[in-house]
Design a protein around this motif. Structure first.
Motif, PDB file in Angstrom:
ATOM      1  N   ALA A   1      28.181  11.689 -63.357  1.00 36.62           N
ATOM      2  CA  ALA A   1      29.025  12.242 -64.420  1.00 36.62           C
ATOM      3  C   ALA A   1      29.193  13.749 -64.251  1.00 36.62           C
ATOM      4  O   ALA A   1      30.254  14.297 -64.498  1.00 36.62           O
ATOM      5  CB  ALA A   1      28.414  11.938 -65.783  1.00 36.62           C
ATOM      6  N   ASN A   2      28.139  14.419 -63.796  1.00 33.67           N
ATOM      7  CA  ASN A   2      28.177  15.865 -63.670  1.00 33.67           C
ATOM      8  C   ASN A   2      29.057  16.330 -62.531  1.00 33.67           C
ATOM      9  O   ASN A   2      29.789  17.297 -62.656  1.00 33.67           O
ATOM     10  CB  ASN A   2      26.769  16.404 -63.425  1.00 33.67           C
ATOM     11  CG  ASN A   2      26.049  16.698 -64.708  1.00 33.67           C
ATOM     12  OD1 ASN A   2      26.653  17.196 -65.652  1.00 33.67           O
ATOM     13  ND2 ASN A   2      24.785  16.377 -64.764  1.00 33.67           N
ATOM     14  N   GLU A   3      28.946  15.676 -61.393  1.00 32.11           N
ATOM     15  CA  GLU A   3      29.532  16.267 -60.189  1.00 32.11           C
ATOM     16  C   GLU A   3      30.826  15.626 -59.722  1.00 32.11           C
ATOM     17  O   GLU A   3      31.511  16.184 -58.884  1.00 32.11           O
ATOM     18  CB  GLU A   3      28.488  16.245 -59.049  1.00 32.11           C
ATOM     19  CG  GLU A   3      27.340  17.167 -59.378  1.00 32.11           C
ATOM     20  CD  GLU A   3      26.327  17.302 -58.262  1.00 32.11           C
ATOM     21  OE1 GLU A   3      26.574  16.788 -57.156  1.00 32.11           O
ATOM     22  OE2 GLU A   3      25.282  17.914 -58.516  1.00 32.11           O
TER      23      GLU A   3
ATOM     24  N   TRP B   1      19.388  17.871 -52.509  1.00 32.18           N
ATOM     25  CA  TRP B   1      20.753  17.542 -52.943  1.00 32.18           C
ATOM     26  C   TRP B   1      21.528  18.835 -52.914  1.00 32.18           C
ATOM     27  O   TRP B   1      21.451  19.627 -53.837  1.00 32.18           O
ATOM     28  CB  TRP B   1      20.736  16.907 -54.337  1.00 32.18           C
ATOM     29  CG  TRP B   1      22.092  16.449 -54.765  1.00 32.18           C
ATOM     30  CD1 TRP B   1      23.058  17.202 -55.372  1.00 32.18           C
ATOM     31  CD2 TRP B   1      22.647  15.132 -54.613  1.00 32.18           C
ATOM     32  NE1 TRP B   1      24.180  16.453 -55.605  1.00 32.18           N
ATOM     33  CE2 TRP B   1      23.952  15.172 -55.156  1.00 32.18           C
ATOM     34  CE3 TRP B   1      22.184  13.934 -54.072  1.00 32.18           C
ATOM     35  CZ2 TRP B   1      24.780  14.056 -55.173  1.00 32.18           C
ATOM     36  CZ3 TRP B   1      23.016  12.828 -54.092  1.00 32.18           C
ATOM     37  CH2 TRP B   1      24.294  12.893 -54.643  1.00 32.18           C
TER      38      TRP B   1
ATOM     39  N   TYR C   1      10.425  23.711 -72.794  1.00 33.38           N
ATOM     40  CA  TYR C   1      11.860  23.982 -72.801  1.00 33.38           C
ATOM     41  C   TYR C   1      12.572  23.245 -73.937  1.00 33.38           C
ATOM     42  O   TYR C   1      13.637  23.625 -74.340  1.00 33.38           O
ATOM     43  CB  TYR C   1      12.511  23.485 -71.507  1.00 33.38           C
ATOM     44  CG  TYR C   1      12.120  24.228 -70.259  1.00 33.38           C
ATOM     45  CD1 TYR C   1      12.150  25.611 -70.228  1.00 33.38           C
ATOM     46  CD2 TYR C   1      11.765  23.537 -69.114  1.00 33.38           C
ATOM     47  CE1 TYR C   1      11.814  26.285 -69.074  1.00 33.38           C
ATOM     48  CE2 TYR C   1      11.426  24.204 -67.954  1.00 33.38           C
ATOM     49  CZ  TYR C   1      11.451  25.581 -67.937  1.00 33.38           C
ATOM     50  OH  TYR C   1      11.134  26.242 -66.803  1.00 33.38           O
TER      51      TYR C   1
ATOM     52  N   VAL D   1      20.571  17.263 -78.976  1.00 32.46           N
ATOM     53  CA  VAL D   1      20.708  18.697 -78.715  1.00 32.46           C
ATOM     54  C   VAL D   1      20.391  19.523 -79.955  1.00 32.46           C
ATOM     55  O   VAL D   1      19.704  20.535 -79.890  1.00 32.46           O
ATOM     56  CB  VAL D   1      22.143  18.994 -78.219  1.00 32.46           C
ATOM     57  CG1 VAL D   1      22.401  20.487 -78.239  1.00 32.46           C
ATOM     58  CG2 VAL D   1      22.329  18.451 -76.810  1.00 32.46           C
ATOM     59  N   PHE D   2      20.882  19.082 -81.107  1.00 33.06           N
ATOM     60  CA  PHE D   2      20.765  19.928 -82.299  1.00 33.06           C
ATOM     61  C   PHE D   2      19.496  19.698 -83.109  1.00 33.06           C
ATOM     62  O   PHE D   2      19.048  20.585 -83.823  1.00 33.06           O
ATOM     63  CB  PHE D   2      21.988  19.749 -83.199  1.00 33.06           C
ATOM     64  CG  PHE D   2      23.212  20.383 -82.636  1.00 33.06           C
ATOM     65  CD1 PHE D   2      23.256  21.756 -82.449  1.00 33.06           C
ATOM     66  CD2 PHE D   2      24.305  19.625 -82.252  1.00 33.06           C
ATOM     67  CE1 PHE D   2      24.367  22.357 -81.900  1.00 33.06           C
ATOM     68  CE2 PHE D   2      25.426  20.213 -81.699  1.00 33.06           C
ATOM     69  CZ  PHE D   2      25.453  21.588 -81.523  1.00 33.06           C
TER      70      PHE D   2
ATOM     71  N   ARG E   1      10.754  21.581 -78.893  1.00 34.65           N
ATOM     72  CA  ARG E   1      10.401  22.858 -78.296  1.00 34.65           C
ATOM     73  C   ARG E   1       9.476  23.672 -79.188  1.00 34.65           C
ATOM     74  O   ARG E   1       8.523  24.278 -78.723  1.00 34.65           O
ATOM     75  CB  ARG E   1      11.658  23.670 -77.983  1.00 34.65           C
ATOM     76  CG  ARG E   1      11.333  24.944 -77.190  1.00 34.65           C
ATOM     77  CD  ARG E   1      12.550  25.806 -76.937  1.00 34.65           C
ATOM     78  NE  ARG E   1      13.182  26.181 -78.176  1.00 34.65           N
ATOM     79  CZ  ARG E   1      14.404  25.817 -78.530  1.00 34.65           C
ATOM     80  NH1 ARG E   1      15.132  25.100 -77.726  1.00 34.65           N
ATOM     81  NH2 ARG E   1      14.906  26.186 -79.684  1.00 34.65           N
TER      82      ARG E   1
ATOM     83  N   THR F   1      22.434  12.997 -70.133  1.00 33.05           N
ATOM     84  CA  THR F   1      22.916  14.228 -69.506  1.00 33.05           C
ATOM     85  C   THR F   1      22.778  15.416 -70.452  1.00 33.05           C
ATOM     86  O   THR F   1      22.464  16.522 -70.038  1.00 33.05           O
ATOM     87  CB  THR F   1      24.396  14.071 -69.124  1.00 33.05           C
ATOM     88  OG1 THR F   1      24.522  12.912 -68.333  1.00 33.05           O
ATOM     89  CG2 THR F   1      24.894  15.262 -68.346  1.00 33.05           C
TER      90      THR F   1
ATOM     91  N   PRO G   1      15.284  21.170 -80.395  1.00 32.61           N
ATOM     92  CA  PRO G   1      14.599  22.305 -81.036  1.00 32.61           C
ATOM     93  C   PRO G   1      13.244  21.919 -81.631  1.00 32.61           C
ATOM     94  O   PRO G   1      12.284  22.690 -81.550  1.00 32.61           O
ATOM     95  CB  PRO G   1      15.575  22.719 -82.151  1.00 32.61           C
ATOM     96  CG  PRO G   1      16.892  22.212 -81.725  1.00 32.61           C
ATOM     97  CD  PRO G   1      16.628  20.967 -80.945  1.00 32.61           C
TER      98      PRO G   1
ATOM     99  N   GLY H   1      18.268  18.204 -69.065  1.00 36.14           N
ATOM    100  CA  GLY H   1      18.070  19.474 -68.352  1.00 36.14           C
ATOM    101  C   GLY H   1      18.679  19.490 -66.967  1.00 36.14           C
ATOM    102  O   GLY H   1      18.801  20.540 -66.347  1.00 36.14           O
ATOM    103  N   ASN H   2      19.095  18.331 -66.467  1.00 37.42           N
ATOM    104  CA  ASN H   2      19.876  18.227 -65.236  1.00 37.42           C
ATOM    105  C   ASN H   2      19.326  19.016 -64.058  1.00 37.42           C
ATOM    106  O   ASN H   2      19.981  19.888 -63.508  1.00 37.42           O
ATOM    107  CB  ASN H   2      21.314  18.672 -65.496  1.00 37.42           C
ATOM    108  CG  ASN H   2      21.983  17.786 -66.503  1.00 37.42           C
ATOM    109  OD1 ASN H   2      22.065  16.587 -66.324  1.00 37.42           O
ATOM    110  ND2 ASN H   2      22.437  18.364 -67.590  1.00 37.42           N
ATOM    111  N   ARG H   3      18.114  18.742 -63.698  1.00 34.25           N
ATOM    112  CA  ARG H   3      17.540  19.393 -62.534  1.00 34.25           C
ATOM    113  C   ARG H   3      16.902  18.311 -61.677  1.00 34.25           C
ATOM    114  O   ARG H   3      15.939  17.678 -62.090  1.00 34.25           O
ATOM    115  CB  ARG H   3      16.519  20.408 -63.002  1.00 34.25           C
ATOM    116  CG  ARG H   3      15.723  21.005 -61.922  1.00 34.25           C
ATOM    117  CD  ARG H   3      15.131  22.350 -62.268  1.00 34.25           C
ATOM    118  NE  ARG H   3      14.741  22.956 -61.022  1.00 34.25           N
ATOM    119  CZ  ARG H   3      15.589  23.542 -60.199  1.00 34.25           C
ATOM    120  NH1 ARG H   3      16.828  23.658 -60.541  1.00 34.25           N
ATOM    121  NH2 ARG H   3      15.200  24.012 -59.045  1.00 34.25           N
TER     122      ARG H   3
ATOM    123  N   PRO I   1      12.491  19.639 -66.817  1.00 38.57           N
ATOM    124  CA  PRO I   1      13.810  19.010 -66.706  1.00 38.57           C
ATOM    125  C   PRO I   1      13.868  18.028 -65.536  1.00 38.57           C
ATOM    126  O   PRO I   1      13.109  18.154 -64.584  1.00 38.57           O
ATOM    127  CB  PRO I   1      14.742  20.191 -66.477  1.00 38.57           C
ATOM    128  CG  PRO I   1      13.890  21.291 -65.974  1.00 38.57           C
ATOM    129  CD  PRO I   1      12.540  21.086 -66.578  1.00 38.57           C
TER     130      PRO I   1
ATOM    131  N   VAL J   1      14.508  20.655 -73.820  1.00 38.64           N
ATOM    132  CA  VAL J   1      15.237  19.692 -72.998  1.00 38.64           C
ATOM    133  C   VAL J   1      14.342  19.273 -71.834  1.00 38.64           C
ATOM    134  O   VAL J   1      13.479  20.019 -71.409  1.00 38.64           O
ATOM    135  CB  VAL J   1      16.553  20.256 -72.444  1.00 38.64           C
ATOM    136  CG1 VAL J   1      17.526  20.521 -73.551  1.00 38.64           C
ATOM    137  CG2 VAL J   1      16.307  21.501 -71.641  1.00 38.64           C
TER     138      VAL J   1
END
Lengths: 338, 305
Positions: free
Chosen positions: B264-266, B59, B159, B129-130, B137, B239, B134, B243-245, B255, B161
């Motif tokens: 949504a990202n691009e 991609w 990681y 996320v919050f 991880r 999203t 953590p 980790g969006n990979r 990720p 995420v």
């Protein structure tokens, strides 16, 4: 029934009142200068109540598309339009630089305050060739670096002008980067985690030890993140400050072409920070078809004079005075209703 | 009097026409959306065949090379992972609320579970996320790597995420859907079936197994599919934590990227026509997958009735 009638009359008076007094100008585009633009538009309206500017930060790509489709009166972008994109607009147009922003490398290394990086090192890290913090190449210029363990790279997952500026810089300083990845608002990242938006990347860096990522300067400042010094073309390690951004712009200004499309990355001047860029408004040369042109030109003049001092409070560097003089002359060439 | 009757008939007919129009409009809208996506993806399909698009994994917007395999993979794995967690949990919740809990408790808890569906997905994302990331991880993932690191699922650095975080957040989001459909399914089973099982000397658990779970298999399958449909299309929360990979790796700690999140990202910063068109093609693919999943679920629910 009477009530409804009264309401209708009242509202029609209100709307006609609005229409006759304020000129509504629509713009859309880059998210990178949005904090600055929204402040400018509200401040400008205070001194100039006749003109109301409505700006939507939908991204540079969207700004260029809508500007080309003529659905908006002006666009905004971080990376200048390509020749092909300009051709599609089908009429003369202008790029007007409004401020200078920078992309910084933020890191989260417990106990480490300063980090020096060169273009090759940054490219190496983001290509996945340098994977450990104790890599000898990093140690060579950071002899006191105590960090250990694997490097966690964090990049933007969404297409963005910030990525455009950062990859433009990497393509200039590293041939392997140029060949393998290239420059663009969204690229195929060889390694790392993607965060959505500047705030997403900043959040991931803040949370994750041993991470490094690139963000717009103001986000590093508001999140209290450490920022790396980057080696510029003259071999100096420079921290991003308003001064080092202005220095970059000053040194490149003699190269400025007529249409103002200029990349500021890897600037050659003394003390200039190498990863910075102009952010642009896109304006049509001929705006004599409606009375919006006058309002827009009045705003641009205000932004280039009054507005510049307000940019600093939001960590955008003001344009050099010589450039402003040139721009003011260019603004005279825009055709508006006499 | 006669006049009035005529009016009423006219009003009735008018109302019928209106409602019929609205019902048809929904179908037209659905077809229109499909057509729009197909039309918008035309440019991409000119430079790349649908089969190559679906089976390659590069991609690269800079070189205008697009392959959707990693995002399709990410979507399917994150959704199935979430159902793997959420399905047993939801059926358990439904059984407890319908069969075991005292009425008052059932009412309160049922309300709370349904409330989960009303929370905006961006709030789930922030919580992910919050709080979740953590915790994963620092606590969960190091333990998994240490104890179960020999499995390919739990290899690589922690990681936080990644696929696992996305699966966990999604499982909370699909829980209310599955549990409320399962509750409906259990409710539809006649009371005397339960009584019959109990009368034959079944314990409570045996009664649930024999009288409820066995006879509601197709209903529960429908609940599963509806949950899947919800998980496939979820964008924002995923999203924020995935980790969006775009990559295909066996580890759940790594990720990943989903179809919804790549759009949504691009989309906002896509400047080349092929890039935009490739994103529309991903949209069409997602539209197709969710449509089929939901259709299958509906078919099972209809058969049940």
């Amino acid at each position: 029934m009477k009530k409804v009638q009264r309401l209708l009359i009242l509202s029609s008076i209100c709307f006609s009142g609005l229409a006759s007094t304020a000129t509504l100008i629509h713009g859309a585009g880059a998210t990178f200068p949005y904090p600055l633009y929204s402040k400018w538009f509200t401040d400008f309206q205070k001194v100039n109540p006749d003109v109301q500017i409505n700006y939507q930060s939908i991204g540079s790509g969207g700004g260029i598309r809508q500007f080309t489709d003529r659905t908006i009166d002006f666009g905004a972008t971080d990376t200048p339009m390509t020749d092909e994109q300009i051709k599609k607009v089908g009429e003369p147009m202008l790029h007007v630089p409004t401020a200078i922003g920078s992309v910084v490398l933020s890191f989260n290394l417990p106990g480490v305050k300063t980090l020096k990086l060169t273009g090759e090192l940054i490219a190496g890290i983001f290509l996945g060739e340098i994977t450990q913090w104790e890599d000898p190449r990093l140690k060579a210029i950071n002899p006191d670096l105590s960090a250990k363990g694997s490097i966690l790279v964090i990049h933007r997952s969404d297409g963005s002008g910030t990525t455009g500026v950062f990859t433009d810089y990497l393509s200039k300083v590293s041939t392997p980067w140029k060949d393998k990845v290239g420059a663009g608002t969204a690229v195929n990242w060889p390694v790392g985690l993607g965060g959505k938006g500047n705030e997403g990347v900043a959040g991931l860096i803040k949370q994750t030890p041993q991470s490094i990522g690139y963000i717009e300067y103001v986000y590093a400042k508001t999140n209290g993140l450490s920022v790396a010094q980057v080696k510029n073309k003259r071999g100096e390690f420079v921290e991003p400050t308003l001064k080092s951004l202005t220095a970059a712009a000053l040194s490149e200004i003699s190269q400025m072409p007529k249409d103002y499309r200029l990349s500021l990355t890897q600037a050659s001047g003394k003390g200039s920070y190498p990863i910075s860029a102009f952010t642009y408004l896109l304006i049509r040369q001929d705006m004599s078809k409606s009375n919006k042109g006058q309002g827009l030109v009045a705003f641009l003049k205000w932004a280039l004079s009054e507005g510049q001092s307000r940019a600093q409070t939001l960590e955008y560097a003001p344009l050099p005075p010589a450039l402003i003089k040139r721009l003011e002359a260019t603004l005279q060439t825009i055709k508006v209703v006499p | 009097m006669r006049q009035l009757k005529k009016d009423v008939r006219f009003a009735d007919r008018f109302f019928l026409a209106c409602v019929r129009f609205l019902a048809l409009a929904v179908i037209v809208l659905l077809l229109g959306m499909g057509f729009f996506l197909w039309d918008a993806s035309g440019t991409a399909l000119k430079s790349i065949s649908f089969f190559t698009f679906l089976t390659t994994s590069a991609w690269d917007p800079v070189r205008d090379v697009y392959g959707a395999l990693p995002v399709v993979y990410g979507t399917l794995i994150s959704s199935f992972l979430s159902l793997f967690i959420a399905f047993p949990l939801s059926v358990g919740v439904a059984l407890f609320l319908n069969e075991l809990a005292p009425p008052f408790l059932a009412k309160v808890l049922g309300f709370l579970v349904e409330m989960l569906a009303a929370i905006p997905s961006v709030v789930y994302g922030l919580w992910g996320v919050f709080v979740l990331v953590p915790w994963l991880r620092t606590e969960v993932q190091p333990l998994l790597i240490q104890k179960l690191g020999f499995l390919p699922m739990f290899q690589g650095p922690a990681y936080g995420v990644g696929m696992m975080a996305a699966g966990c957040v999604l499982s909370l989001m699909v829980l209310p859907t599955i549990s409320s459909v399962s509750r409906e399914v259990f409710r539809a089973i006649p009371e005397n079936q339960r009584e019959a099982a109990l009368a034959l000397g079944a314990t409570r658990w045996e009664m649930m197994k024999l009288a409820l779970l066995r006879s509601s298999r197709s209903g529960l399958f429908a609940a599963f599919m509806l949950g899947l449909g919800r998980a496939l299309g979820e964008t924002m929360a995923v999203t924020m934590v995935i980790g969006n990979r775009a990559q295909i790796v066996s580890s759940l700690l790594a990720p990943a990227q989903t179809m919804a999140s790549v759009i949504a990202n691009e989309y906002a910063e896509a400047t080349s026509d092929v890039h935009l068109s490739a994103l529309a093609l991903v949209g069409l693919l997602l539209f197709g997958i969710t449509f089929v999943t939901n259709a299958v679920a509906r078919l099972f629910i209809w058969r049940l009735k």
